[in-house]
Every structure is written in structure tokens, then in C-alpha cells.
Design a protein around this motif. Sequence first.
Motif, short mmCIF file in Angstrom:
data_model
loop_
_atom_site.label_atom_id
_atom_site.label_comp_id
_atom_site.label_asym_id
_atom_site.label_seq_id
_atom_site.Cartn_x
_atom_site.Cartn_y
_atom_site.Cartn_z
N ARG A 103 9.68 16.33 5.69
CA ARG A 103 8.56 16.97 4.99
C ARG A 103 7.35 17.17 5.90
O ARG A 103 6.42 17.89 5.55
CB ARG A 103 8.17 16.15 3.75
N ILE A 124 12.52 10.62 5.62
CA ILE A 124 11.06 10.59 5.57
C ILE A 124 10.43 11.80 6.24
O ILE A 124 9.48 12.41 5.72
CB ILE A 124 10.54 9.29 6.23
N THR A 149 1.08 10.04 4.96
CA THR A 149 0.70 11.45 5.11
C THR A 149 -0.61 11.57 5.88
O THR A 149 -0.75 12.46 6.73
CB THR A 149 0.56 12.11 3.72
N HIS A 161 0.81 -1.22 0.00
CA HIS A 161 0.00 0.00 0.00
C HIS A 161 0.84 1.26 0.00
O HIS A 161 0.39 2.33 0.43
CB HIS A 161 -0.94 0.00 1.20
N ARG A 162 2.05 1.16 -0.48
CA ARG A 162 2.91 2.34 -0.54
C ARG A 162 2.45 3.30 -1.64
O ARG A 162 1.75 2.92 -2.57
CB ARG A 162 4.36 1.92 -0.80
N ARG A 163 2.87 4.58 -1.47
CA ARG A 163 2.61 5.63 -2.45
C ARG A 163 1.12 5.87 -2.69
O ARG A 163 0.69 6.17 -3.79
CB ARG A 163 3.33 5.34 -3.78
N ARG A 164 0.35 5.70 -1.63
CA ARG A 164 -1.08 6.01 -1.70
C ARG A 164 -1.47 7.11 -0.72
O ARG A 164 -2.66 7.34 -0.50
CB ARG A 164 -1.90 4.74 -1.41
N GLY A 165 -0.48 7.73 -0.08
CA GLY A 165 -0.78 8.80 0.85
C GLY A 165 -1.12 8.33 2.25
O GLY A 165 -1.57 9.14 3.08
#
Length: 416
Positions: free
Chosen positions: A132, A129, A102, A95-99
Motif C-alpha cells: 500500500r 504491509i 503511515t 499503539h497499533r492502528r493509529r496511523g
Amino acid sequence: MATDGNAPSPGLRVLRQDDWDKWYDTLLRAFGGVPESAEERELWRSLTEYDRSLGIWDGDECVGTAGAFSFRLTVPGGASLPVAGVTMVGVAATHRRRGLLTSMMRRQLDDVRAWGEPLAVLTASEPAIYGRFGYGNATLSLAAEIDTTRVGLSVPDGTDDVRVRYAAPADVLDVCEALYARLVPERPGMLARRPGWERLGVLDPEGGREGASPLQCVLAERDGETVGYARYRVKPEWELSGSNGKVVVEDLAALAPAAEAALWRFLFGIDLTSKVTVRSRPVDDAWQYLVSDQRRCHPWFRDSLYVRPVEVGAALEARTYQAPVDVVFEVEDAFCPWNAGRWRLTGDPKGASCERTTDAADLALSVRELGAAYLGGVSLAALAAAGRVREIRRGALAEASLGFGSAVAPWLPHGF
């Protein structure tokens, strides 16, 4: 798990006790999937604060984790400030790079603000990491491998008056914890431990020993009072020429120079060893000024505690300043916009105030740099030299850098 384009997004919710095992297994898998001992797993279960922990769920599968321990952190001046100790952060590789990260950081910082905690802190498995999200590296830790066959110690007066004796680590846990608590107000970055956290110092799973002995402990005593302790392991090693063992120092604390020197002298002199390894120590640790040859100690440093001001005004008011300071900061904070704008800080060794202002800015920086400088271990002038702080009023940088400094290096004594 549904995979079609119309499937609902994974849901974020506060952790429930009956979901802990799935949640924790997701975290372990994110960090490589190596199983923990039953003792270690049970300790972390007991320390988990469920109402401060988040999980992201895709159906019945946990795909994201984050927690926040409630700590009190010593800040410059000796005050103990409530902080959120961000921990147990992981996202499933599927489930990476799905926000997801964040979304957890967003919810978590909103919660921390609602809890009234001016700072969030963490240790980073991957330092790239968290910048940001406004976290700045505020402390370093010292590690070294000391060649005790070539490095001697010059100890202060009174060292011979200190008695060092063996003790079972678990049997003297309360004594060591009481001594640690006396030291907490003296150094920025130290954590006042809540009940249960003392067990972390004597956690001793066999899989974590890396071939060394079970945890050992000695107490330093003077006139019947415990004035220091050291926890360590011994890793026997043999060569054709004889023994070449290593002493691995896990923890050392003392109330006075003579007690600290007595502990180091003991560790340097353990039979059948030729090296002492230290890690996660303060960068100004006293042993560096007792040794005869620093080169043969092979010191190195790494990032340790990351600090994130959640409420800029409250955070800057909570500490004192080693020299008078009166500056206006222009703060950039896109992730927590309530911090953005101008703040006038006035402070000295007795106290401080920090309020919103419309006055012209003296220094401009992001909240990340403010967090890095907060504990006094990172100079605002050094950050300016790297282009991370901009001086607008001439002289403001030198004034603020001096004021933000700390007489002792900030230090995080253990991870979380």
C-alpha cells in the motif's frame, strides 16, 4: 503515559544518539523481544545512520521506529544507483492502528526524495504491509536442502586446478570483501557495501547457530589468486545408523565457473554429513546445473527485495534495457503523487531517457508493479496476466517486457 482523549499525539522526530537504546529496544520488542548478543547489538548501533532514522515518541516512551541505510544498488546495465535501504521498522503493539506506520512511511519517502535517491528498497517481515506504500516484490531468493548421499556433481573443466583451503573467517575478511566487490556490478539487486557492512558476513553469535558449529570459511585459489570463498557451518546429527550431519551454507561467491564448482564440491564432500542446506541464493544459482538430480535438492523460493520508485523518471533513466523500448506508461501513485501520470520511456542497451508526456498511454500500471519489474526479475507480461498491468496499445506489453528483462536473475545477497 497520558491516556485521556485530549492527550497530545505521539511525536515523530529524527533519532538522537542518546535515544538509540530505547529506540532499538522498541524495535526488538516489535519483533518478539528476543535479546541479541552484545556483538550483534553493537554492530547495528555502529551501522545506524542517525540522520536517516526516525522515532515516534509518546512522552519518554519510544513507540515507533524506522530507518533508511544509504546503499548503492546495481541495476540492469551495471550502473550503481543510490538507494534508501528501508529498515528497522516497528510499531509498539500498544499503539497499533493509529496511523503511526503511515506517518513514518510518509515522512521517510519525502526524505528519500529530498536526498535525491530515486529508489527505496526493503525486505519485508510481513509482505502484506508494504504494497500500500508502493513497494513491489522485485527479487526472489532460492533455498534448498540437498541430499548429498544421492545427488552428485558434474564439474566443468579446470575445477581440479582450483585449490580449496581453510581460513579463519575474520582473518580473510578483507580478501573476501574485495572479491565480493568485483561481483557487485555483474548482477542487478546486489549492494555495494559501505565500510562496516563487511562485518555482517562474519557476525557469529552463538544464539544464532541453531546447534551448528561456529562459522567456518574456505578460500578457492588458482595460480596464487583468490577466486572464491564459502562461509558455512556444520550441524552434527547422529542416528542409530550413523552420522547424518548437515552443512549450512551462509555465503558463497566465485569469479569463475571452475572456482564455484570447486567450492560446491568441497561442501558436498564434508565428512559425516549427508545434506547441504542453502538459503538466500540467486534463483539461477549455478549449482542447480551441476547436480545429477534436482528433485532431491528440494528447491523452494521466497520473496526477497521490494523496490519502490521514489522518482519514476530518474529511476527508469538509471538502468538500461536489453532490447529497444519506446513506451508511454500511465502510472498510478496515490502515496507519492508527484509520480502519477504519463511517462515516455525510450531506451536500449546503451542508455535511456524517461520524461513527462501528454502522449496517449501504451501501458497502465501502479508504481508497485513498476517497482516489481524494475530489476528485470519479474515480467511485465506476467503482471499483466494477473491483471496488474493493462495493455492499451497492442504490442506495447511484449516490447516493454522484453526490454525490462535481465540476462541474470536479480538477487539481494543479504538482508539489512
